[in-house]
Motif scaffolding. Structure first.
Motif, PDB file in Angstrom:
ATOM      1  N   THR A   2      -6.755  42.599  -3.286  1.00  0.00           N
ATOM      2  CA  THR A   2      -5.854  42.439  -2.210  1.00  0.00           C
ATOM      3  C   THR A   2      -5.691  43.608  -1.247  1.00  0.00           C
ATOM      4  OG1 THR A   2      -4.462  40.632  -3.456  1.00  0.00           O
ATOM      5  CG2 THR A   2      -3.456  41.696  -1.611  1.00  0.00           C
ATOM      6  N   VAL A   3      -6.119  43.284  -0.087  1.00  0.00           N
ATOM      7  CA  VAL A   3      -5.754  44.460   1.011  1.00  0.00           C
ATOM      8  C   VAL A   3      -4.568  44.512   1.512  1.00  0.00           C
ATOM      9  CG1 VAL A   3      -6.852  45.447   3.100  1.00  0.00           C
ATOM     10  CG2 VAL A   3      -8.490  44.481   1.224  1.00  0.00           C
ATOM     11  N   ALA A   4      -3.809  45.362   1.716  1.00  0.00           N
ATOM     12  CA  ALA A   4      -2.501  45.386   2.467  1.00  0.00           C
ATOM     13  C   ALA A   4      -2.764  45.774   3.847  1.00  0.00           C
ATOM     14  CB  ALA A   4      -1.527  46.487   1.517  1.00  0.00           C
ATOM     15  N   GLY A   9       7.289  47.990  13.268  1.00  0.00           N
ATOM     16  CA  GLY A   9       7.922  47.561  14.372  1.00  0.00           C
ATOM     17  C   GLY A   9       6.912  47.604  15.569  1.00  0.00           C
ATOM     18  N   GLY A  10       6.469  46.550  16.375  1.00  0.00           N
ATOM     19  CA  GLY A  10       5.491  46.703  17.194  1.00  0.00           C
ATOM     20  C   GLY A  10       3.966  46.418  16.912  1.00  0.00           C
ATOM     21  N   SER A  11       3.613  46.345  15.596  1.00  0.00           N
ATOM     22  CA  SER A  11       2.422  45.774  15.371  1.00  0.00           C
ATOM     23  C   SER A  11       2.078  44.625  15.905  1.00  0.00           C
ATOM     24  CB  SER A  11       2.222  45.811  13.878  1.00  0.00           C
ATOM     25  OG  SER A  11       2.334  47.156  13.055  1.00  0.00           O
ATOM     26  N   ASN A  12       0.901  44.626  16.582  1.00  0.00           N
ATOM     27  CA  ASN A  12       0.527  42.905  17.068  1.00  0.00           C
ATOM     28  C   ASN A  12      -0.896  42.642  16.505  1.00  0.00           C
ATOM     29  OD1 ASN A  12      -1.104  44.291  18.748  1.00  0.00           O
ATOM     30  ND2 ASN A  12       0.265  44.092  20.518  1.00  0.00           N
ATOM     31  N   CYS A  13      -1.520  43.312  15.831  1.00  0.00           N
ATOM     32  CA  CYS A  13      -2.869  43.006  15.506  1.00  0.00           C
ATOM     33  C   CYS A  13      -2.749  42.818  13.758  1.00  0.00           C
ATOM     34  CB  CYS A  13      -3.903  44.050  15.790  1.00  0.00           C
ATOM     35  SG  CYS A  13      -3.821  44.270  17.784  1.00  0.00           S
ATOM     36  N   ASP A  14      -1.753  42.623  13.311  1.00  0.00           N
ATOM     37  CA  ASP A  14      -2.008  42.451  11.933  1.00  0.00           C
ATOM     38  C   ASP A  14      -2.562  40.950  11.273  1.00  0.00           C
ATOM     39  OD1 ASP A  14       0.448  41.706  13.164  1.00  0.00           O
ATOM     40  OD2 ASP A  14       1.737  42.054  11.476  1.00  0.00           O
ATOM     41  N   ALA A  28      -6.195  39.274   1.549  1.00  0.00           N
ATOM     42  CA  ALA A  28      -5.357  40.325   2.145  1.00  0.00           C
ATOM     43  C   ALA A  28      -4.076  39.641   2.356  1.00  0.00           C
ATOM     44  CB  ALA A  28      -5.828  40.646   3.588  1.00  0.00           C
ATOM     45  N   GLU A  29      -3.008  40.760   2.453  1.00  0.00           N
ATOM     46  CA  GLU A  29      -1.824  40.081   2.819  1.00  0.00           C
ATOM     47  C   GLU A  29      -0.956  41.133   3.670  1.00  0.00           C
ATOM     48  OE1 GLU A  29       1.221  40.341  -0.278  1.00  0.00           O
ATOM     49  OE2 GLU A  29       0.024  41.624  -1.420  1.00  0.00           O
ATOM     50  N   ILE A  30      -0.154  40.545   4.547  1.00  0.00           N
ATOM     51  CA  ILE A  30       0.737  41.661   5.561  1.00  0.00           C
ATOM     52  C   ILE A  30       1.766  41.970   4.723  1.00  0.00           C
ATOM     53  CG2 ILE A  30       1.917  41.678   7.623  1.00  0.00           C
ATOM     54  CD1 ILE A  30       0.217  39.425   8.797  1.00  0.00           C
ATOM     55  N   VAL A  44      -6.174  49.281   2.403  1.00  0.00           N
ATOM     56  CA  VAL A  44      -5.272  49.240   3.137  1.00  0.00           C
ATOM     57  C   VAL A  44      -5.601  49.213   4.644  1.00  0.00           C
ATOM     58  CG1 VAL A  44      -3.253  50.786   4.046  1.00  0.00           C
ATOM     59  CG2 VAL A  44      -3.785  50.824   1.706  1.00  0.00           C
ATOM     60  N   VAL A  45      -5.280  48.207   5.489  1.00  0.00           N
ATOM     61  CA  VAL A  45      -5.328  48.268   6.939  1.00  0.00           C
ATOM     62  C   VAL A  45      -4.215  48.936   7.823  1.00  0.00           C
ATOM     63  CG1 VAL A  45      -5.951  46.956   8.893  1.00  0.00           C
ATOM     64  CG2 VAL A  45      -7.156  46.419   6.626  1.00  0.00           C
TER      65      VAL A  45
END
Length: 226
Positions: A2-4, A9-14, A28-30, A44-45
């Protein structure tokens, strides 16, 4: 596995990253930054966006979030970490990689497709390519100019830690194919470990075949081979 995908605050490409990884059958999970890094995270991304509105400097505030200490510790233990665009800025600001990303030479937001030359193919992030390959991926940034002092740049060059350079479709580099004024056309670099990388272009936006080129798939497949 699982990639995290860290959300600030302000992320928009997750969600873009999550969808691209799912397309490659990579789980993967946010993860909201205040929740901490999951103990079972296998990667990790640090996604793109405008964390905290780029207040102070792009990536500066997110880099000081407590979760980034956990990311640095995980990276030191060999967990693969990939910073993309704002995530690349966060990566540099937090000390995962050398240098910094600052205001584009044009002083404008740049949103376009660019070509990148693969500088080395023996890393998880470039194992799908050959050295010298040219891939097409999009950029979307206002502070993407890579800056570093000459001595440290020489060290990066000597240590073979330049991952990608901006180029033309034939692989030639130079100021006319440098979209933001990055020093020596640098588009992506490695950390102390080859499992840590940051790049300004968006491989997750060049992954899904129904929305454009898929040259970015190889970068994300680094989570499989790291």
């Amino acid at each position: 596995m699982t990639v995290a995908i860290l959300r600030f605050g302000g992320s928009n490409c997750d969600r873009d990253a999550e969808r691209a990884l799912a397309h490659l059958d990579i789980d993967a999970e946010i993860v909201w930054h205040e929740d901490g890094l999951p103990a079972d995270a296998t990667g990790v991304v640090l996604p793109g966006g405008f964390s905290y509105g780029d207040y102070l400097r792009a990536g500066a505030m997110a880099a000081r979030s407590p979760i980034m200490a956990e990311v640095r510790e995980a990276a030191a233990e060999g967990v693969p970490v990939l910073g993309i665009c704002n995530g690349a800025q966060i990566g540099c600001e937090s000390g995962l990689t050398e240098g910094a990303f600052t205001t584009n030479e044009s002083a404008r937001f740049q949103c376009e497709h660019v070509f990148l030359r693969v500088e080395r193919a023996d890393t998880p992030w470039t194992a799908a390519y050959d050295e010298g390959d040219v891939i097409e991926v999009p950029i979307a940034h206002g502070e993407g100019r890579y800056e570093i002092d000459d001595e440290r740049l020489d060290d990066l060059e000597d240590d073979d830690r330049i991952l990608f350079r901006y180029c033309d479709e034939d692989g030639e580099t130079g100021p006319d194919v440098n979209p933001n004024g990055s020093k020596h056309n640098v588009a992506g670099v490695l950390g102390d470990r080859e499992t840590v990388a940051v790049l300004m272009p968006h491989p997750e936006r060049a992954t899904l075949p129904d929305v454009g080129p898929t040259d970015g798939q190889g970068v994300l497949r680094g989570f499989e081979s790291a």
